[in-house]
Design an enzyme around this catalytic site. Structure first.
Site, PDB file in Angstrom:
ATOM      1  N   HIS A   7       0.822  -1.216   0.000  1.00  0.00           N
ATOM      2  CA  HIS A   7       0.000   0.000   0.000  1.00  0.00           C
ATOM      3  C   HIS A   7       0.857   1.267   0.000  1.00  0.00           C
ATOM      4  O   HIS A   7       0.354   2.349   0.288  1.00  0.00           O
ATOM      5  CB  HIS A   7      -0.912   0.021   1.224  1.00  0.00           C
ATOM      6  CG  HIS A   7      -1.793  -1.173   1.357  1.00  0.00           C
ATOM      7  ND1 HIS A   7      -2.632  -1.583   0.344  1.00  0.00           N
ATOM      8  CD2 HIS A   7      -1.946  -2.068   2.366  1.00  0.00           C
ATOM      9  CE1 HIS A   7      -3.286  -2.669   0.739  1.00  0.00           C
ATOM     10  NE2 HIS A   7      -2.875  -2.987   1.952  1.00  0.00           N
ATOM     11  N   HIS A  45      -7.100  -4.380  -1.138  1.00  0.00           N
ATOM     12  CA  HIS A  45      -6.444  -5.668  -1.338  1.00  0.00           C
ATOM     13  C   HIS A  45      -7.011  -6.386  -2.560  1.00  0.00           C
ATOM     14  O   HIS A  45      -6.711  -7.562  -2.785  1.00  0.00           O
ATOM     15  CB  HIS A  45      -6.616  -6.573  -0.111  1.00  0.00           C
ATOM     16  CG  HIS A  45      -6.169  -5.953   1.162  1.00  0.00           C
ATOM     17  ND1 HIS A  45      -7.033  -5.282   1.996  1.00  0.00           N
ATOM     18  CD2 HIS A  45      -4.944  -5.883   1.735  1.00  0.00           C
ATOM     19  CE1 HIS A  45      -6.356  -4.822   3.050  1.00  0.00           C
ATOM     20  NE2 HIS A  45      -5.099  -5.172   2.904  1.00  0.00           N
TER      21      HIS A  45
END
Length: 327
Positions: free
Chosen positions: A56, A215
């Site tokens: 991320h 995700h």
């Protein structure tokens, strides 16, 4: 799979090493257990700790530094860090004014940060970030997911902590910012987790996943790609229905890329979103555009709106010096 990788098992370690080497004097990294911290321990302030799975970036390690986090714990790609990482980071950064954990609402993060909180022999508290309005529940989380709004929380709480706010005062700021923040995203492609070696989900060239998670987990629906303005209408419609702002309210508008979308398109989205906010009687007086909460190389973007007041504007405007943010 085409990625710049030497060995799948060493991706996170080599990436964190590169981050710290690129920012000498600002960051340091420890391994076994792994965390990134300020190069010099801050004194006389609440220690702010966050973390989550890698993939991320720049969230969270890119936000370690003056005015934001004291440390960030990185797990493997899309995998929660472990309690021993959090305990080691807390021990290395606290200055006897308490520790505040900033946690995205995912099951693994929740469990491991809670274990660390219970084991930590220091006064501590937790801010739970759950800004994603796309879904109420998914297999990856209990309740709403924590996504790009995490940055708003970390920035404003970081400013409060840097100014000397006490532990519970910092927690109150974080909870207030989270309650005033809502996000939703859309993806055109999936991403490839290195260990898996293939895309997380399959999607046709003319389709998009509306409400996708960071995700690659599914959102509200899958539909055909449509013009950017109509996509913005969908995302802002859900966001504003959640926040229910009164006309005339000042807001922060954050357009976040998932890693595979060029800035040209992100600024186009900002233009569309700002126009629509003004048409709704809202005033975007603060902005942030770029790839800040990514999902590896996923093509797509999210919109985040935070309802502002004078204190929150002051906290947002406060000086910050991190690898990913500096003003």
């Amino acid at each position: 799979m085409k990625k710049f990788i030497n060995d799948i098992d060493s991706v996170m370690r080599e990436s964190l090493s590169g981050l710290v080497e690129a920012h000498p004097g600002l960051l340091r990294v420890e391994f076994e257990p792994t965390f990134v911290a300020r190069a010099e321990r801050a004194s006389k302030k609440v220690a702010l700790l966050s973390g989550g799975g890698s993939g991320h970036e720049p969230l969270h390690a890119g936000f370690v530094g003056r005015g934001m986090l004291d440390a960030a714990c990185a797990g493997q790609v899309f995998t929660s860090p472990t309690p021993d990482q959090m305990l080691a980071a807390a021990a290395a950064t606290h200055s006897d004014r308490g520790v505040l954990f900033i946690v995205k609402n995912y099951s693994g993060d929740l469990m491991n940060f809670q274990i660390a909180s219970e084991m930590l022999d220091l006064e501590n508290a937790t801010v739970l970030v759950n800004d994603d309005v796309a879904v109420e529940n998914s297999k990856h989380t209990t309740g709403r997911r924590g996504v790009a709004g995490t940055l708003m929380v970390e920035k404003m709480v970081g400013a409060a902590a840097e100014a000397g706010a006490a532990l519970l005062e910092c927690k109150a700021v974080g909870d207030r910012v989270n309650a005033a923040t809502a996000s939703m995203g859309v993806a055109f492609t999936s991403c490839t987790v290195p260990a898996a070696g293939r895309t997380t989900f399959d999607i046709d060239a003319d389709e998009m996943e509306v409400g996708v998670g960071i995700h690659g987990e599914p959102g509200r629906r899958r539909e055909k790609i449509k013009p950017a303005g109509l996509i913005v209408d969908d995302l802002l419609g859900a966001i504003l229905a959640d926040l229910k702002p009164e006309s005339g309210r000042e807001v922060l508008l954050h357009v976040n890329g998932f890693g595979g979308t060029p800035l040209m398109e992100l600024y186009l989205l900002y233009h569309c979103a700002a126009e629509r906010l003004r048409a709704q009687g809202l005033n975007p007086v603060r902005s942030l555009v770029g790839n800040y909460t990514t999902a590896l190389e996923m093509a797509g973007a999210s919109l985040t709106v935070t309802l502002l007041d004078d204190e929150m504007k002051t906290l947002w405007d406060a000086p910050v010096h991190t690898a990913a943010l500096r003003w």
